[in-house]
Design a protein around this motif. Structure first.
Motif, PDB file in Angstrom:
ATOM      1  N   ASN A 267       0.955  -1.242   0.020  1.00 29.42           N
ATOM      2  CA  ASN A 267      -0.038   0.014   0.086  1.00 29.42           C
ATOM      3  C   ASN A 267       0.847   1.146   0.224  1.00 29.42           C
ATOM      4  OD1 ASN A 267      -2.806   0.749  -0.026  1.00 29.42           O
ATOM      5  ND2 ASN A 267      -2.430   1.883   1.958  1.00 29.42           N
ATOM      6  N   ALA A 268       1.848   1.274   0.847  1.00 26.72           N
ATOM      7  CA  ALA A 268       2.720   2.450   0.703  1.00 26.72           C
ATOM      8  C   ALA A 268       3.404   2.885  -0.450  1.00 26.72           C
ATOM      9  CB  ALA A 268       3.676   2.270   1.783  1.00 26.72           C
ATOM     10  N   ILE A 269       3.590   1.952  -1.412  1.00 28.07           N
ATOM     11  CA  ILE A 269       4.218   2.228  -2.775  1.00 28.07           C
ATOM     12  C   ILE A 269       3.070   2.469  -3.640  1.00 28.07           C
ATOM     13  CG2 ILE A 269       5.219   0.953  -4.556  1.00 28.07           C
ATOM     14  CD1 ILE A 269       7.267   1.439  -2.595  1.00 28.07           C
ATOM     15  N   ARG A 270       1.807   1.671  -3.566  1.00 26.69           N
ATOM     16  CA  ARG A 270       0.973   1.706  -4.612  1.00 26.69           C
ATOM     17  C   ARG A 270       0.180   3.275  -4.586  1.00 26.69           C
ATOM     18  NH1 ARG A 270      -1.293  -1.007  -8.326  1.00 26.69           N
ATOM     19  NH2 ARG A 270      -3.416  -0.861  -8.865  1.00 26.69           N
TER      20      ARG A 270
ATOM     21  N   ILE B 196      -1.084   8.448 -10.947  1.00 24.25           N
ATOM     22  CA  ILE B 196      -1.900   8.293 -12.264  1.00 24.25           C
ATOM     23  C   ILE B 196      -2.934   7.333 -12.113  1.00 24.25           C
ATOM     24  CG2 ILE B 196      -0.351   6.948 -13.237  1.00 24.25           C
ATOM     25  CD1 ILE B 196      -2.302   9.712 -14.854  1.00 24.25           C
ATOM     26  N   LEU B 197      -2.689   6.156 -11.494  1.00 19.58           N
ATOM     27  CA  LEU B 197      -3.538   5.115 -11.606  1.00 19.58           C
ATOM     28  C   LEU B 197      -5.021   5.414 -10.917  1.00 19.58           C
ATOM     29  CD1 LEU B 197      -1.350   1.944 -10.947  1.00 19.58           C
ATOM     30  CD2 LEU B 197      -1.993   3.065 -13.036  1.00 19.58           C
TER      31      LEU B 197
ATOM     32  N   PRO C 286       8.055   6.897 -14.739  1.00 17.37           N
ATOM     33  CA  PRO C 286       7.045   6.841 -15.817  1.00 17.37           C
ATOM     34  C   PRO C 286       5.522   7.077 -15.280  1.00 17.37           C
ATOM     35  CG  PRO C 286       7.764   4.544 -15.364  1.00 17.37           C
ATOM     36  CD  PRO C 286       8.589   5.265 -14.690  1.00 17.37           C
ATOM     37  N   PHE C 287       5.297   6.980 -13.924  1.00 17.15           N
ATOM     38  CA  PHE C 287       3.891   7.152 -13.386  1.00 17.15           C
ATOM     39  C   PHE C 287       3.919   8.596 -13.276  1.00 17.15           C
ATOM     40  CE2 PHE C 287       4.371   2.834 -12.098  1.00 17.15           C
ATOM     41  CZ  PHE C 287       3.607   1.947 -12.641  1.00 17.15           C
ATOM     42  N   ASN C 288       5.082   9.275 -12.802  1.00 22.41           N
ATOM     43  CA  ASN C 288       5.027  10.610 -12.489  1.00 22.41           C
ATOM     44  C   ASN C 288       4.915  11.383 -13.749  1.00 22.41           C
ATOM     45  OD1 ASN C 288       5.513   9.928  -9.744  1.00 22.41           O
ATOM     46  ND2 ASN C 288       7.853  10.643  -9.771  1.00 22.41           N
TER      47      ASN C 288
ATOM     48  N   PHE D 121       1.412  11.357 -14.990  1.00 24.48           N
ATOM     49  CA  PHE D 121       0.649  12.145 -14.041  1.00 24.48           C
ATOM     50  C   PHE D 121       0.812  13.740 -14.267  1.00 24.48           C
ATOM     51  CE2 PHE D 121       0.316  14.369  -9.759  1.00 24.48           C
ATOM     52  CZ  PHE D 121      -1.221  14.214  -9.590  1.00 24.48           C
ATOM     53  N   TYR D 122       2.214  14.033 -14.355  1.00 27.70           N
ATOM     54  CA  TYR D 122       2.338  15.551 -14.867  1.00 27.70           C
ATOM     55  C   TYR D 122       1.727  15.911 -16.228  1.00 27.70           C
ATOM     56  CZ  TYR D 122       6.536  15.134 -11.982  1.00 27.70           C
ATOM     57  OH  TYR D 122       7.523  14.819 -10.848  1.00 27.70           O
ATOM     58  N   GLU D 123       1.677  14.910 -17.104  1.00 26.75           N
ATOM     59  CA  GLU D 123       1.290  15.208 -18.484  1.00 26.75           C
ATOM     60  C   GLU D 123      -0.530  15.487 -18.204  1.00 26.75           C
ATOM     61  OE1 GLU D 123       2.562  12.173 -20.775  1.00 26.75           O
ATOM     62  OE2 GLU D 123       4.480  13.140 -21.246  1.00 26.75           O
ATOM     63  N   THR D 124      -1.039  14.537 -17.445  1.00 25.60           N
ATOM     64  CA  THR D 124      -2.426  14.604 -17.471  1.00 25.60           C
ATOM     65  C   THR D 124      -2.899  15.809 -16.703  1.00 25.60           C
ATOM     66  OG1 THR D 124      -2.461  12.067 -17.412  1.00 25.60           O
ATOM     67  CG2 THR D 124      -4.568  13.255 -16.480  1.00 25.60           C
TER      68      THR D 124
END
Length: 216
Positions: free
Chosen positions: A95-98, A103-104, A200-202, A205-208
């Protein structure tokens, strides 16, 4: 309990609000709870949403530090964060990672709300420039900028700004005892592996959201 019963029960907990007023409710787990956007949308399609985000690596370490203070016998951060540390395989089910895979969670919310209904607060800037961040929050809510620099002072002991009322002699309001504690020391190699995992998640997220939080 069916959906409408849940909605009515929730509304019953809210204070009566005039047309000229705004009601706010804060629950940290909303953003990462899969059922939350559907339920909130059912209650009100026009709800405005404010989300405070911070560097996901720092957030994970902070999460672990807080859990460790309550459960000192848990495995090490590295044991929980990785399926295989030597291969750099991160355990995204922890959970601490997820939670930091923002973005998810955002993609789930965007099924029910427009991006224009959401405002993302930088947890880092909330510490270094609380008045600036609160100014943007007030703009998002359509409010006059009442909260300014004069309402904050930096508490060096806690490492966070505290809120004060310039016209009042009452004690400033600071974050609780669970906030501001020293984080567990983590090896630089581990931090770099997590930064690589989150990159890649960051970026997505930035782009969105159209905002670079500069976590990389």
């Amino acid at each position: 309990m069916d959906n409408w019963t849940t909605i009515l029960a929730t509304l019953g907990l809210m204070p009566r609000t005039l047309d000229s007023q705004i009601t706010l409710e804060k629950t940290p787990s909303y953003f990462v709870t899969r059922e939350a956007p559907r339920r909130i949308s059912s209650m009100s399609h026009e709800t405005k949403l404010i989300v405070v985000v911070r560097n996901p690596v720092t957030r994970a370490i902070s999460d672990y530090t807080q859990t460790l203070s309550k459960k000192p016998d848990i495995p090490t951060f590295e044991e929980l964060a990785f399926k295989n540390k030597s291969l750099g395989l991160v355990d995204s089910s922890w959970n601490a990672i997820r939670i930091g895979m923002y973005i998810l969670h955002l993609e789930n919310w965007l099924q029910y709300f427009r991006l224009s209904q959401m405002h993302f607060v930088s947890g880092e800037r909330l510490i270094t420039d609380p008045a600036g961040e609160m100014g943007r929050v007030q703009d998002f809510l359509g409010l006059k900028r009442i909260i300014t620099d004069k309402h904050f002072y930096f508490n060096r002991t806690k490492g966070f700004p505290c809120l004060k009322k310039p016209e009042s002699s009452s004690q400033p309001r600071c974050l609780g005892k669970s906030k501001g504690r020293t984080h567990v020391q983590i090896e630089e190699e581990v931090i770099e592996q997590l930064q690589e995992f989150y990159r890649p998640f960051n970026i997505k997220f930035y782009e969105t959201v159209g905002q670079d939080f500069k976590w990389d």
